[in-house]
Design a protein around this motif. Structure first.
Motif, PDB file in Angstrom:
ATOM      1  N   GLU A 261      64.866 -91.239 -21.803  1.00 46.07           N
ATOM      2  CA  GLU A 261      64.051 -91.607 -20.824  1.00 46.07           C
ATOM      3  C   GLU A 261      62.609 -92.005 -20.790  1.00 46.07           C
ATOM      4  OE1 GLU A 261      63.074 -88.308 -18.695  1.00 46.07           O
ATOM      5  OE2 GLU A 261      65.672 -87.313 -19.051  1.00 46.07           O
ATOM      6  N   HIS A 262      63.246 -93.221 -19.947  1.00 42.84           N
ATOM      7  CA  HIS A 262      60.903 -94.054 -19.847  1.00 42.84           C
ATOM      8  C   HIS A 262      59.998 -93.395 -18.994  1.00 42.84           C
ATOM      9  CE1 HIS A 262      61.808 -98.087 -22.134  1.00 42.84           C
ATOM     10  NE2 HIS A 262      62.280 -97.594 -22.826  1.00 42.84           N
ATOM     11  N   ALA A 263      59.466 -93.215 -19.374  1.00 36.54           N
ATOM     12  CA  ALA A 263      58.308 -92.488 -18.082  1.00 36.54           C
ATOM     13  C   ALA A 263      57.225 -93.752 -18.547  1.00 36.54           C
ATOM     14  CB  ALA A 263      57.576 -91.253 -19.073  1.00 36.54           C
ATOM     15  N   ARG A 264      56.720 -94.805 -16.976  1.00 36.05           N
ATOM     16  CA  ARG A 264      56.810 -95.812 -17.007  1.00 36.05           C
ATOM     17  C   ARG A 264      55.331 -95.175 -16.910  1.00 36.05           C
ATOM     18  NH1 ARG A 264      60.191 -98.992 -17.831  1.00 36.05           N
ATOM     19  NH2 ARG A 264      62.179 -98.878 -17.906  1.00 36.05           N
ATOM     20  N   ASN A 265      54.262 -93.871 -17.538  1.00 39.08           N
ATOM     21  CA  ASN A 265      52.925 -93.823 -16.891  1.00 39.08           C
ATOM     22  C   ASN A 265      51.846 -93.622 -18.137  1.00 39.08           C
ATOM     23  OD1 ASN A 265      55.272 -91.566 -15.975  1.00 39.08           O
ATOM     24  ND2 ASN A 265      54.067 -91.931 -13.997  1.00 39.08           N
ATOM     25  N   SER A 266      50.363 -93.389 -17.322  1.00 36.52           N
ATOM     26  CA  SER A 266      49.801 -93.439 -18.090  1.00 36.52           C
ATOM     27  C   SER A 266      49.885 -91.417 -18.352  1.00 36.52           C
ATOM     28  CB  SER A 266      48.671 -94.055 -18.072  1.00 36.52           C
ATOM     29  OG  SER A 266      47.251 -93.475 -18.578  1.00 36.52           O
ATOM     30  N   ILE A 267      49.853 -91.283 -19.588  1.00 36.50           N
ATOM     31  CA  ILE A 267      49.839 -89.583 -19.701  1.00 36.50           C
ATOM     32  C   ILE A 267      48.195 -89.227 -19.995  1.00 36.50           C
ATOM     33  CG2 ILE A 267      50.430 -87.682 -21.005  1.00 36.50           C
ATOM     34  CD1 ILE A 267      52.315 -89.582 -19.725  1.00 36.50           C
ATOM     35  N   VAL A 268      47.614 -88.728 -19.541  1.00 36.91           N
ATOM     36  CA  VAL A 268      45.939 -87.906 -19.672  1.00 36.91           C
ATOM     37  C   VAL A 268      45.437 -87.023 -19.906  1.00 36.91           C
ATOM     38  CG1 VAL A 268      45.781 -89.899 -17.771  1.00 36.91           C
ATOM     39  CG2 VAL A 268      45.882 -87.606 -16.900  1.00 36.91           C
ATOM     40  N   ASP A 269      46.835 -86.149 -19.812  1.00 34.18           N
ATOM     41  CA  ASP A 269      46.492 -84.868 -20.411  1.00 34.18           C
ATOM     42  C   ASP A 269      47.662 -84.047 -21.558  1.00 34.18           C
ATOM     43  OD1 ASP A 269      45.044 -82.475 -21.341  1.00 34.18           O
ATOM     44  OD2 ASP A 269      44.448 -81.946 -19.228  1.00 34.18           O
ATOM     45  N   VAL A 270      47.208 -83.192 -21.973  1.00 34.04           N
ATOM     46  CA  VAL A 270      48.753 -82.380 -22.416  1.00 34.04           C
ATOM     47  C   VAL A 270      48.614 -80.994 -22.578  1.00 34.04           C
ATOM     48  CG1 VAL A 270      49.531 -81.943 -24.630  1.00 34.04           C
ATOM     49  CG2 VAL A 270      49.767 -84.229 -23.698  1.00 34.04           C
ATOM     50  N   VAL A 271      48.627 -80.002 -22.236  1.00 36.65           N
ATOM     51  CA  VAL A 271      48.259 -78.483 -21.533  1.00 36.65           C
ATOM     52  C   VAL A 271      49.129 -78.016 -23.161  1.00 36.65           C
ATOM     53  CG1 VAL A 271      48.104 -76.371 -20.185  1.00 36.65           C
ATOM     54  CG2 VAL A 271      47.627 -78.930 -19.695  1.00 36.65           C
ATOM     55  N   PRO A 272      48.839 -77.144 -23.622  1.00 35.26           N
ATOM     56  CA  PRO A 272      49.811 -76.289 -24.119  1.00 35.26           C
ATOM     57  C   PRO A 272      50.648 -74.855 -23.841  1.00 35.26           C
ATOM     58  CG  PRO A 272      47.487 -76.512 -25.026  1.00 35.26           C
ATOM     59  CD  PRO A 272      47.307 -77.169 -23.699  1.00 35.26           C
ATOM     60  N   GLU A 273      51.848 -74.754 -23.505  1.00 39.97           N
ATOM     61  CA  GLU A 273      52.751 -73.972 -23.383  1.00 39.97           C
ATOM     62  C   GLU A 273      54.036 -73.352 -24.533  1.00 39.97           C
ATOM     63  OE1 GLU A 273      54.655 -76.402 -20.017  1.00 39.97           O
ATOM     64  OE2 GLU A 273      53.642 -75.821 -18.727  1.00 39.97           O
ATOM     65  N   ARG A 274      53.585 -72.351 -23.406  1.00 39.88           N
ATOM     66  CA  ARG A 274      54.628 -71.589 -24.909  1.00 39.88           C
ATOM     67  C   ARG A 274      55.923 -72.358 -25.511  1.00 39.88           C
ATOM     68  NH1 ARG A 274      58.720 -67.464 -24.144  1.00 39.88           N
ATOM     69  NH2 ARG A 274      59.025 -67.980 -21.955  1.00 39.88           N
ATOM     70  N   ASP A 275      56.487 -72.604 -25.020  1.00 35.99           N
ATOM     71  CA  ASP A 275      57.647 -73.292 -25.961  1.00 35.99           C
ATOM     72  C   ASP A 275      57.133 -74.907 -25.561  1.00 35.99           C
ATOM     73  OD1 ASP A 275      59.638 -71.217 -24.742  1.00 35.99           O
ATOM     74  OD2 ASP A 275      60.180 -72.325 -22.727  1.00 35.99           O
ATOM     75  N   GLY A 276      56.300 -75.618 -25.821  1.00 40.89           N
ATOM     76  CA  GLY A 276      55.312 -76.465 -26.088  1.00 40.89           C
ATOM     77  C   GLY A 276      54.544 -76.901 -25.111  1.00 40.89           C
ATOM     78  N   PHE A 277      54.753 -78.064 -24.368  1.00 45.51           N
ATOM     79  CA  PHE A 277      53.211 -78.704 -23.656  1.00 45.51           C
ATOM     80  C   PHE A 277      53.881 -79.038 -22.527  1.00 45.51           C
ATOM     81  CE2 PHE A 277      52.717 -80.149 -27.985  1.00 45.51           C
ATOM     82  CZ  PHE A 277      51.752 -79.043 -28.440  1.00 45.51           C
ATOM     83  N   ALA A 278      53.024 -79.147 -21.513  1.00 46.58           N
ATOM     84  CA  ALA A 278      52.931 -79.662 -20.386  1.00 46.58           C
ATOM     85  C   ALA A 278      52.277 -80.723 -20.562  1.00 46.58           C
ATOM     86  CB  ALA A 278      52.788 -79.130 -18.882  1.00 46.58           C
TER      87      ALA A 278
END
Ligand code: FAD
Length: 458
Positions: free
Chosen positions: A128-145
């Motif tokens: 899948e392509h996310a044609r977005n700028s990723i500005v943040d990464v939040v740690p979660e139990r199963d990985g990240f958001a």
């Protein structure tokens, strides 16, 4: 299976060459139910900054024979050049020289676009392509958001950081400073006034080509601390891979002495210095990683500019264009430092201190192009990197260059083990030469295997 039952995808942030090749390898290595999410904010997937240019004078700095995107088919790009149909503009971007064939980077971008299209067709919904700028990464139990610039939240199992070279702090603050990669308007520049390029490496060469292609006929002044310009490739025979002792590998002084002696030995049998430098290529990352920290620091302080111009060479037609400009006086290359920049209405008054001299030099620059290259991690204003640092998910690599990571690309996170990896120029401090296509391509295979093994364990 509902959406919530499906395993979270593995995200690749940055869809340039590094992001694309690792995504393709992940599709091979991961089980069929694991999707790969390629996040790219600006460019067409695969091309990134380097291969999005349409200027036929922006040539690859490696021979076509070295530029395969496919680790299993080393001659893939060269074969593609031979079998594809090109229009006359594209053909003008294929330069056959006695040092090998060098293609325009835009043409290489077209080659990559075909690889991307084939990969997408084969992967179906797994890519899948996310044609977005990723500005943040939040740690979660199963990985990240992941958090996008538009505020969306995307849950993922792990992340490969492939954001390329981070833009540097500006070398000369001025409202006359422009991005060398945004050439629109170069044609409207006044031929009676100078353009100043800060930096004298490969990006300076590209900047000169862009200025000329867009019609600027005036004088260009390029400045860097040492005023060194990349050397051209030449036809060279292979030279044996060196067998360096542990003592030599641990000391810059010994390595230099070895290099000088080896180049002299090569010259004595009619072989060029380039062969000796090229023989080191497969081992430069290991040499860098094996040098004690103090020796690495000495390399960065004293040797790096010399290494860069000999190691990261340029296509002969690009070098010829620069040499002709210098001979005509339309390009002046200076060694020195910028002492001050004062903005006037129509230009910036730049005062330079020539290297080794006592006086100063004044340049009235209508435009300043920053061609100084990459920045240290903590200096970047990139919001994603700033957030990764603030959350303690990453820390700067050696000397602040790129991220701290293991040599095989696992990010060393201050928060402990995290499903976070990196590839390409982001690993600069750990692997000195992981910045070119052959190195990134070859690194993508074991990296994808390691990620698949890690995700299989959770
Ligand atoms: C001008 C230039 C010419 C070069 N020429 C050659 C060459 O001839 N041969 C060679 O081997 N190497 C060359 N290189 C080296 C180059 O570094 C590698 O070949 C390769 O292109 C690096 O790719 P990358 O994907 O790591 O970086 P990039 O090409 O910079 O791609 C990174 C991508 O990540 C995206 N991105 C960044 N942050 C985010 C975010 N937060 N969210 C979403 N997307 C994001 C950017 O939009 C960009 O497309 C060149 C480099 C440059 C800059």
């Amino acid at each position: 299976m509902t959406e919530t039952d499906r395993p979270r995808p593995l995200a690749v942030i940055g869809g340039g060459f590094s992001g694309f090749v690792v995504a393709r390898q992940l599709l091979r290595a991961l089980p069929d139910d694991r999707r790969v999410l390629l996040c790219e904010r600006t460019h067409e997937a695969g091309r990134g900054l380097a291969y999005s240019t349409s200027n036929p004078d922006h040539l690859l700095n490696l021979r076509a024979a070295q530029m395969s995107a496919d680790p299993d088919r080393p001659g893939d790009f060269q074969d593609w050049l031979q079998r594809s149909a090109f229009d006359s503009t594209e053909r003008s971007g294929i330069r056959v020289t006695d040092a090998g064939t060098f293609a325009a980077r835009g043409l290489y971008g077209r080659y990559l676009a075909e690889h991307v299209a084939r990969t997408e067709a084969g992967a179906g919904t797994r890519l899948e392509h996310a044609r977005n700028s990723i500005v943040d990464v939040v740690p979660e139990r199963d990985g990240f958001a992941l958090r996008t610039g538009t505020g969306a939240r995307i849950p993922v199992a792990g992340i490969v950081l492939a954001m390329g070279n981070l833009a540097g702090p500006v070398a000369a603050r001025s409202r006359h400073r422009r991005d060398p990669w945004e050439p629109k308007g170069f044609g409207q520049l006044d031929p009676a006034r100078d353009v100043l390029v800060v930096g004298t490496g490969l990006t300076m060469m590209d900047s000169v080509a862009a200025l000329r292609r867009h019609g600027f006929a005036g004088r260009i002044v390029a400045v860097s601390r040492r005023g060194l310009v990349p050397k051209p490739h030449a036809p060279v025979p292979a030279w044996p891979r060196p067998d360096l002792s542990a003592e030599t590998r641990a000391s810059l002084r010994r390595l230099l002495a070895w290099g000088r002696a080896e180049i002299a030995a090569a010259r004595a049998v009619g072989v060029d210095w380039r062969s000796v430098i090229d023989a080191l290529r497969p081992m430069t990352d290991a040499l860098w990683a094996g040098l004690p920290r103090a020796e690495q620091a000495r390399f960065l302080r004293h040797l790096r500019p010399y290494w860069d111009v000999h190691r990261h060479r340029t296509a002969p037609p690009a070098a010829d264009a620069i040499a002709e400009e210098v001979a005509r006086g339309t390009l002046v290359v200076l060694a020195g430092r910028i002492r001050s920049v004062i903005d006037e209405t129509s230009h910036a008054v730049v005062t330079l201190q020539p290297r080794g001299g006592t006086g100063t030099l004044r340049i009235d620059a209508q435009t300043i192009l920053d061609a100084t290259g990459f920045s240290r991690l903590a200096e970047t204003e990139d919001p994603l990197v700033r957030n990764l640092l603030a959350r303690g998910l990453v820390r700067p690599g050696p000397f602040g260059l790129g991220l701290d990571a293991t040599p095989d690309g696992a990010v060393v996170s201050p928060r402990g083990e995290a499903p976070l990896w990196a590839i390409g120029p982001m690993l600069r401090g750990v692997l000195w030469e992981c910045i070119a296509v052959p190195d990134i391509r070859d690194a993508s295979v074991p990296l994808a295997d390691a990620i698949a093994a890690r995700l299989a364990d959770v």
